[in-house]
Scaffold this motif. Structure first.
Motif, PDB file in Angstrom:
ATOM      1  N   PHE A 118       4.015   5.455  -5.799  1.00  0.00           N
ATOM      2  CA  PHE A 118       4.193   5.157  -7.222  1.00  0.00           C
ATOM      3  C   PHE A 118       3.082   5.774  -8.074  1.00  0.00           C
ATOM      4  O   PHE A 118       3.351   6.389  -9.119  1.00  0.00           O
ATOM      5  CB  PHE A 118       4.245   3.642  -7.425  1.00  0.00           C
ATOM      6  CG  PHE A 118       4.499   3.217  -8.845  1.00  0.00           C
ATOM      7  CD1 PHE A 118       5.771   3.307  -9.392  1.00  0.00           C
ATOM      8  CD2 PHE A 118       3.471   2.728  -9.631  1.00  0.00           C
ATOM      9  CE1 PHE A 118       6.012   2.920 -10.704  1.00  0.00           C
ATOM     10  CE2 PHE A 118       3.698   2.336 -10.944  1.00  0.00           C
ATOM     11  CZ  PHE A 118       4.976   2.428 -11.479  1.00  0.00           C
ATOM     12  N   VAL A 119       1.831   5.624  -7.640  1.00  0.00           N
ATOM     13  CA  VAL A 119       0.705   6.091  -8.460  1.00  0.00           C
ATOM     14  C   VAL A 119       0.451   7.587  -8.314  1.00  0.00           C
ATOM     15  O   VAL A 119      -0.502   8.112  -8.889  1.00  0.00           O
ATOM     16  CB  VAL A 119      -0.591   5.298  -8.147  1.00  0.00           C
ATOM     17  CG1 VAL A 119      -0.379   3.812  -8.360  1.00  0.00           C
ATOM     18  CG2 VAL A 119      -1.085   5.578  -6.729  1.00  0.00           C
ATOM     19  N   ALA A 120       1.313   8.286  -7.588  1.00  0.00           N
ATOM     20  CA  ALA A 120       1.213   9.737  -7.512  1.00  0.00           C
ATOM     21  C   ALA A 120       2.000  10.406  -8.642  1.00  0.00           C
ATOM     22  O   ALA A 120       2.129  11.626  -8.664  1.00  0.00           O
ATOM     23  CB  ALA A 120       1.724  10.239  -6.162  1.00  0.00           C
ATOM     24  N   GLY A 121       2.508   9.599  -9.573  1.00  0.00           N
ATOM     25  CA  GLY A 121       3.263  10.126 -10.692  1.00  0.00           C
ATOM     26  C   GLY A 121       2.368  10.677 -11.781  1.00  0.00           C
ATOM     27  O   GLY A 121       1.176  10.931 -11.585  1.00  0.00           O
ATOM     28  N   ARG A 122       2.950  10.829 -12.985  1.00  0.00           N
ATOM     29  CA  ARG A 122       2.259  11.521 -14.069  1.00  0.00           C
ATOM     30  C   ARG A 122       1.709  10.579 -15.138  1.00  0.00           C
ATOM     31  O   ARG A 122       1.399  11.007 -16.249  1.00  0.00           O
ATOM     32  CB  ARG A 122       3.202  12.541 -14.710  1.00  0.00           C
ATOM     33  CG  ARG A 122       3.553  13.695 -13.772  1.00  0.00           C
ATOM     34  CD  ARG A 122       4.283  14.794 -14.519  1.00  0.00           C
ATOM     35  NE  ARG A 122       5.662  14.417 -14.805  1.00  0.00           N
ATOM     36  CZ  ARG A 122       6.466  15.118 -15.601  1.00  0.00           C
ATOM     37  NH1 ARG A 122       6.004  16.190 -16.220  1.00  0.00           N
ATOM     38  NH2 ARG A 122       7.717  14.753 -15.792  1.00  0.00           N
ATOM     39  N   PHE A 135      12.002  10.248  -6.900  1.00  0.00           N
ATOM     40  CA  PHE A 135      11.416   8.923  -7.111  1.00  0.00           C
ATOM     41  C   PHE A 135      10.691   8.867  -8.453  1.00  0.00           C
ATOM     42  O   PHE A 135      10.901   7.954  -9.258  1.00  0.00           O
ATOM     43  CB  PHE A 135      10.459   8.633  -5.944  1.00  0.00           C
ATOM     44  CG  PHE A 135       9.711   7.335  -6.038  1.00  0.00           C
ATOM     45  CD1 PHE A 135      10.351   6.131  -5.819  1.00  0.00           C
ATOM     46  CD2 PHE A 135       8.345   7.322  -6.304  1.00  0.00           C
ATOM     47  CE1 PHE A 135       9.649   4.926  -5.876  1.00  0.00           C
ATOM     48  CE2 PHE A 135       7.637   6.143  -6.358  1.00  0.00           C
ATOM     49  CZ  PHE A 135       8.285   4.937  -6.148  1.00  0.00           C
ATOM     50  N   HIS A 136       9.847   9.847  -8.720  1.00  0.00           N
ATOM     51  CA  HIS A 136       9.084   9.840  -9.969  1.00  0.00           C
ATOM     52  C   HIS A 136       9.980  10.097 -11.178  1.00  0.00           C
ATOM     53  O   HIS A 136       9.753   9.526 -12.255  1.00  0.00           O
ATOM     54  CB  HIS A 136       7.968  10.880  -9.906  1.00  0.00           C
ATOM     55  CG  HIS A 136       6.867  10.499  -8.967  1.00  0.00           C
ATOM     56  ND1 HIS A 136       6.192  11.413  -8.188  1.00  0.00           N
ATOM     57  CD2 HIS A 136       6.323   9.290  -8.662  1.00  0.00           C
ATOM     58  CE1 HIS A 136       5.285  10.791  -7.465  1.00  0.00           C
ATOM     59  NE2 HIS A 136       5.357   9.499  -7.729  1.00  0.00           N
ATOM     60  N   ALA A 137      10.991  10.940 -11.034  1.00  0.00           N
ATOM     61  CA  ALA A 137      11.911  11.175 -12.144  1.00  0.00           C
ATOM     62  C   ALA A 137      12.645   9.893 -12.523  1.00  0.00           C
ATOM     63  O   ALA A 137      12.807   9.585 -13.717  1.00  0.00           O
ATOM     64  CB  ALA A 137      12.905  12.273 -11.778  1.00  0.00           C
ATOM     65  N   GLY A 142       0.787  -1.228   0.000  1.00  0.00           N
ATOM     66  CA  GLY A 142       0.000   0.000   0.000  1.00  0.00           C
ATOM     67  C   GLY A 142       0.817   1.275   0.000  1.00  0.00           C
ATOM     68  O   GLY A 142       0.588   2.175  -0.811  1.00  0.00           O
ATOM     69  N   SER A 143       1.794   1.379   0.907  1.00  0.00           N
ATOM     70  CA  SER A 143       2.552   2.628   1.029  1.00  0.00           C
ATOM     71  C   SER A 143       3.402   2.883  -0.205  1.00  0.00           C
ATOM     72  O   SER A 143       3.464   4.007  -0.718  1.00  0.00           O
ATOM     73  CB  SER A 143       3.431   2.593   2.285  1.00  0.00           C
ATOM     74  OG  SER A 143       2.638   2.545   3.451  1.00  0.00           O
ATOM     75  N   TRP A 144       4.064   1.845  -0.713  1.00  0.00           N
ATOM     76  CA  TRP A 144       4.892   2.011  -1.909  1.00  0.00           C
ATOM     77  C   TRP A 144       4.005   2.351  -3.108  1.00  0.00           C
ATOM     78  O   TRP A 144       4.332   3.231  -3.909  1.00  0.00           O
ATOM     79  CB  TRP A 144       5.695   0.748  -2.188  1.00  0.00           C
ATOM     80  CG  TRP A 144       6.630   0.901  -3.359  1.00  0.00           C
ATOM     81  CD1 TRP A 144       7.913   1.360  -3.335  1.00  0.00           C
ATOM     82  CD2 TRP A 144       6.320   0.641  -4.736  1.00  0.00           C
ATOM     83  NE1 TRP A 144       8.436   1.382  -4.618  1.00  0.00           N
ATOM     84  CE2 TRP A 144       7.484   0.949  -5.486  1.00  0.00           C
ATOM     85  CE3 TRP A 144       5.192   0.166  -5.403  1.00  0.00           C
ATOM     86  CZ2 TRP A 144       7.540   0.795  -6.872  1.00  0.00           C
ATOM     87  CZ3 TRP A 144       5.247   0.022  -6.792  1.00  0.00           C
ATOM     88  CH2 TRP A 144       6.400   0.336  -7.508  1.00  0.00           C
ATOM     89  N   HIS A 152      13.259   4.343  -2.534  1.00  0.00           N
ATOM     90  CA  HIS A 152      11.924   4.762  -2.116  1.00  0.00           C
ATOM     91  C   HIS A 152      11.717   6.265  -2.251  1.00  0.00           C
ATOM     92  O   HIS A 152      12.666   7.061  -2.196  1.00  0.00           O
ATOM     93  CB  HIS A 152      11.692   4.387  -0.647  1.00  0.00           C
ATOM     94  CG  HIS A 152      11.528   2.920  -0.424  1.00  0.00           C
ATOM     95  ND1 HIS A 152      10.688   2.143  -1.173  1.00  0.00           N
ATOM     96  CD2 HIS A 152      12.094   2.093   0.508  1.00  0.00           C
ATOM     97  CE1 HIS A 152      10.745   0.892  -0.732  1.00  0.00           C
ATOM     98  NE2 HIS A 152      11.595   0.839   0.274  1.00  0.00           N
ATOM     99  N   GLY A 153      10.467   6.639  -2.377  1.00  0.00           N
ATOM    100  CA  GLY A 153      10.073   8.037  -2.316  1.00  0.00           C
ATOM    101  C   GLY A 153       8.905   8.175  -1.353  1.00  0.00           C
ATOM    102  O   GLY A 153       7.990   7.350  -1.360  1.00  0.00           O
ATOM    103  N   VAL A 154       8.948   9.195  -0.510  1.00  0.00           N
ATOM    104  CA  VAL A 154       7.864   9.417   0.456  1.00  0.00           C
ATOM    105  C   VAL A 154       7.360  10.843   0.329  1.00  0.00           C
ATOM    106  O   VAL A 154       8.119  11.779   0.048  1.00  0.00           O
ATOM    107  CB  VAL A 154       8.312   9.145   1.909  1.00  0.00           C
ATOM    108  CG1 VAL A 154       8.662   7.685   2.099  1.00  0.00           C
ATOM    109  CG2 VAL A 154       9.502  10.020   2.291  1.00  0.00           C
ATOM    110  N   ALA A 155       6.068  10.999   0.525  1.00  0.00           N
ATOM    111  CA  ALA A 155       5.464  12.326   0.463  1.00  0.00           C
ATOM    112  C   ALA A 155       5.834  13.128   1.710  1.00  0.00           C
ATOM    113  O   ALA A 155       5.909  12.577   2.814  1.00  0.00           O
ATOM    114  CB  ALA A 155       3.947  12.202   0.351  1.00  0.00           C
TER     115      ALA A 155
END
Length: 325
Positions: A23-27, A312-314, A17-19, A144-147
Motif C-alpha cells: 500500500f505505501v509503495a504508492g504515490r 493495485f495502486h491504480a 506488514g505485507s499488505w 491484493h497487489g504484490v511486488a
C-alpha cells in the motif's frame, strides 16, 4: 491514473506488514503512527524501509494535515477520533479496509461498519465482500497487489513449502491440522511466526518441519527452493504469501476454500477439497520437476496479470481521489 494525480497525506496504522508494504509503495505520502511502546497502535515503520512512508508521533496527530484516514480495525474509529480530535467520515475523509473473512459466522456476521454510510468499506477479495453482511455501508473490492521480485523458483529441494503465522494457536483456521496427513505424500517445510511450535505439538507428527519466522523477502528465497507451494488455509482471506509464491514461479496445491479457487487457475496447480487429491498432487509435483516447472510458470503469469502493484495502486488512487474530493 493520470500523471496529474495529487499526492495525499494518508494516515495508516501498521497492522498487516505485507499488505501495508504494498500500500505505501504508492504515490501518496503515508503517515504511520508511532509511540513509545511501539505496540499495535504505535508500531511505526518497525524497521522497514518504505521511502514514501514516515513515522508520526501519536501526540502530533491532532495538529497534522491529514487528507485521508485508513481504518483497519473496529477500534480504529475511536482511536482515530481520540488522537486526531476529528471524527473519521464526518470531519476527515476515511476508508475502512477489511482484511478478513467474516467471523464468527460465514454468512451471518454483521460488519462493524454496516450502519455507516459515510465511510467506504473496502474488501480485499470478492468472496469477503459477498459473505460479510455489509448493511448500508458502500463497498468496494480492491484485490491484493504484490511486488514482482522476479522468477525465484528453483525447486531444487524435493519438498513442499508452506507459510502461515501462529499455526498452533490458529490450528484449523489456517489448516495446520492438514500438515501431518499431507506430509505422508511429501515432506513439508513451514515458515512463519510460531512455526517452531509445530515440533512440540503432538497433533503435528510426521515429516513437518517448522522453520521459524524469517523477516522480509529472505523467506521467499528459501520457500522457492522447494518443489511446490502448499496452501492449507480454511477460513482466511486470500493470503499474500500464496500470491508471492505464485509470483515467484511456484506451482500450487491449495485447499478449495474462500478465494483460493478463483486465484489459482487449473494450469497453475491443483485446488481441491479432497485431501487425497491434495496429497496426490503434492506427490506428483515433488516427483516430477518438469511438470512442477510448467505449472509454476503458469502461476507466475497469472499472478503478474491479476495481482501486480500497478493495478493495485491504480485502484487505490481512484478511490482515494473519490473520497478526498
Amino acid at each position: 491514473m493520470p500523471s496529474l494525480l495529487v499526492p495525499r497525506n494518508v494516515l495508516i496504522w501498521h497492522v498487516h506488514g505485507s499488505w501495508t508494504e504494498s500500500f505505501v509503495a504508492g504515490r501518496h505520502r503515508y503517515l504511520i503512527p508511532v509511540d513509545a511502546d511501539r505496540g499495535a497502535d504505535g508500531r511505526g515503520l518497525a524497521g522497514r524501509t518504505w521511502p514514501q512512508a514516515s513515522e508520526i508521533r501519536v501526540e502530533n496527530l491532532a495538529d497534522a494535515d491529514i487528507d485521508l484516514v485508513v481504518l483497519q480495525r473496529p477500534a480504529d474509529l475511536e482511536l482515530a477520533t481520540r488522537l486526531l480530535g476529528r471524527r473519521p467520515g464526518a470531519d476527515v475523509p476515511a476508508v475502512y479496509v477489511e482484511h478478513n473473512a467474516p467471523r464468527p459466522y460465514a454468512v451471518d456476521s454483521m460488519h462493524p461498519l454496516a450502519e455507516r454510510s459515510d465511510i467506504p468499506l473496502v474488501h480485499v477479495t470478492e468472496f469477503n465482500e459477498l459473505m460479510w453482511d455489509n448493511g448500508s455501508a458502500p463497498t468496494r473490492v480492491i484485490g491484493h497487489g504484490v511486488a514482482d521480485r522476479g522468477s525465484l523458483y528453483t525447486g531444487e529441494i524435493a519438498a513442499a513449502a508452506a507459510m502461515m503465522n501462529e499455526p498452533v494457536r490458529r490450528w484449523r483456521t489456517v489448516g495446520a491440522d492438514l500438515l501431518a496427513p499431507l506430509s505422508r505424500y511429501a515432506p513439508i517445510d513451514v515458515w512463519g511466526m510460531g512455526t517452531e511450535g509445530l515440533h512440540d505439538d503432538p497433533r503435528c507428527a510426521g515429516a513437518v518441519s517448522g522453520r521459524g519466522d524469517i523477516s522480509g523477502s529472505a523467506v521467499l528465497d528459501e520457500v522457492a527452493r522447494r518443489r511446490v507451494y502448499l496452501h492449507t488455509a480454511r477460513w482466511t482471506s486470500l493470503g499474500l504469501s500464496l500470491l508471492e509464491a505464485m509470483c515467484a514461479g511456484m506451482p500450487v496445491v491449495a485447499v478449495a476454500s474462500t478465494m483460493a479457487p478463483l486465484a489459482v487457475p487449473p494450469e497453475a496447480g491443483v485446488v481441491s477439497a479432497d485431501r487425497s487429491v491434495l496429497g496426490d498432487a503434492l506427490a506428483r509435483f515433488v516427483s516430477d520437476p518438469a511438470a512442477a516447472e510448467v505449472a509454476g510458470k503458469a502461476a507466475r503469469e497469472h499472478a503478474l496479470a491479476h495481482f501486480g502493484l500497478d493495478r493495485f495502486h491504480a485502484d487505490w488512487d481512484r478511490l482515494i481521489e473519490e473520497v478526498c474530493e
